[in-house]
Design a protein around this motif. Sequence first.
Motif, PDB file in Angstrom:
ATOM      1  N   GLN A   1     -10.808   1.677   7.186  1.00  9.22           N
ATOM      2  CA  GLN A   1      -9.781   0.682   7.493  1.00  9.22           C
ATOM      3  C   GLN A   1     -10.372  -0.737   7.526  1.00  9.22           C
ATOM      4  O   GLN A   1     -11.375  -0.983   8.203  1.00  9.22           O
ATOM      5  CB  GLN A   1      -9.141   0.983   8.842  1.00  9.22           C
TER       6      GLN A   1
ATOM      7  N   CYS B   1      -8.545  -4.054   1.094  1.00 10.14           N
ATOM      8  CA  CYS B   1      -9.313  -2.836   1.343  1.00 10.14           C
ATOM      9  C   CYS B   1     -10.748  -3.216   1.672  1.00 10.14           C
ATOM     10  O   CYS B   1     -11.141  -4.378   1.548  1.00 10.14           O
ATOM     11  CB  CYS B   1      -9.271  -1.903   0.140  1.00 10.14           C
ATOM     12  N   THR B   2     -11.540  -2.245   2.069  1.00  9.01           N
ATOM     13  CA  THR B   2     -12.901  -2.539   2.501  1.00  9.01           C
ATOM     14  C   THR B   2     -13.868  -2.745   1.334  1.00  9.01           C
ATOM     15  O   THR B   2     -15.035  -3.069   1.553  1.00  9.01           O
ATOM     16  CB  THR B   2     -13.445  -1.404   3.398  1.00  9.01           C
TER      17      THR B   2
ATOM     18  N   TRP C   1       0.806  -1.216   0.000  1.00 12.09           N
ATOM     19  CA  TRP C   1       0.000   0.000   0.000  1.00 12.09           C
ATOM     20  C   TRP C   1       0.840   1.267   0.000  1.00 12.09           C
ATOM     21  O   TRP C   1       0.509   2.243  -0.680  1.00 12.09           O
ATOM     22  CB  TRP C   1      -0.969  -0.026   1.190  1.00 12.09           C
TER      23      TRP C   1
ATOM     24  N   ARG D   1      -7.759   5.649   1.808  1.00 15.15           N
ATOM     25  CA  ARG D   1      -7.431   4.375   2.456  1.00 15.15           C
ATOM     26  C   ARG D   1      -7.641   4.477   3.972  1.00 15.15           C
ATOM     27  O   ARG D   1      -8.244   3.596   4.589  1.00 15.15           O
ATOM     28  CB  ARG D   1      -5.984   4.012   2.131  1.00 15.15           C
TER      29      ARG D   1
END
Length: 439
Positions: A404, A411-412, A383, A400
């Motif tokens: 979280q 990632c979400t 990242w 980002r």
Amino acid sequence: MHRTYTTQIDAARKGIFTPQMEQVLAEETISRQDLMERVARGHIAIPANKNHLNLMAAGVGQGLRTKINVNLGVSRDVCSFDAEMNKAKLALQYKADAVMDLSVSGDTEAFRKRLVAEVPVMIGTVPVYDTLTRTGKPTEEITLDDWFETVEIHADNGIDFITIHAGLNRKCAHSIQVNPRLCGIVSRGGAILFEWMAKTGNENPFYEHFDRLLDICEARDVCISLGDGLRPGAIKDASDAPQIEELITLGELTRQAWQKNVQVIIEGPGHVPLHEVEMNVRLQKKLCHNAPFYVLGPLVTDIAPGYDHITSAIGGALAAMHGADFLCYVTPAEHLRLPTAEDVKEGIMASRIAAHAGDLAKGLTGAMDPDHRMSRARQSLDWESQFECAIDPEKARAFRQSSQPSDQDVCTMCGDFCAVKRVRDLGKDRESQSAGFSG
């Protein structure tokens, strides 16, 4: 023996590789020989006023990275030179290649001098605007000397390129009268000169006395950005007879300028539907002898106020792919208000993306390198490296951090369904992978 030159194009024709050419070469992938030859032919311009002492020169034209410009400047209703200076600093922060001051109120010369002293990228202006501001006269009372005194002031101030609407002569003015448009003339400089010609009965002063303009520009090495006073301001008006007639005139003026060792950039539309963008670029390159092409957008639809940085980026990417060299940014505030600092940033980013997309499509050497770095970082779920590769690391990192995931690798959006992580983890168990696809 020490050899002298007047302008960058004069130096190239004499075989002199200038310090400004060295600066361009350091930032591009073009060869030294190609750079000098294209500057000599006028296919690359290096706007670099002799009085802009802190300039880090950049080239605009064939074989170079597509450049972007940021417009700023005060109006009568919003007149804060400090705010506009902050926009200039944003332009530097977000890696714009040029700044144009379009101020039409207040002490414009003091602001220009400040820009030149503090901003190391090429700076442009439109002296026609400033003639009205400087003299305070009604348009019809402006004299021939008033027009040219303003040009000399801007040149002496260190301005690297000036937009001059010299192609809107009386013949072109007649063309727009017999070829009605939905939106008429939308160029401010074009409208001012059209009004002056209509009220005085005179020819465009910059067309009729073009040699006088060239003498001023040659003495300070000012690049002329030949403005499109009849650019279309509506999709319906794109590629019409007045626009093309002016473009033919700009091609004739380009040859005159090159004969006097003055560098030229050609300005282009404007509002152009998507399917006509390529034709507009190719026509300009043909009629204007492959001079660098500087486009406003082009905006590919008329219905997106508040989002015109997007309509402009779509057209700009396509124009750059087909050979446009310089994109004038458009902000979300286009057609609505003087842009704020946030509008400026949005406009810069949209234009930078468009320019880069165009360079990828053109196959410009090295253009794909940052995309490859980003792809490798994504493949490895690195990242921090992704942020470093991003065109706007600050925004990418903020997005980002605002959401979280429980698993910091993903990632979400996808979470446990992350395709990259699943395939990566599967590859770690080589025996099971081999067993799963054997036989």
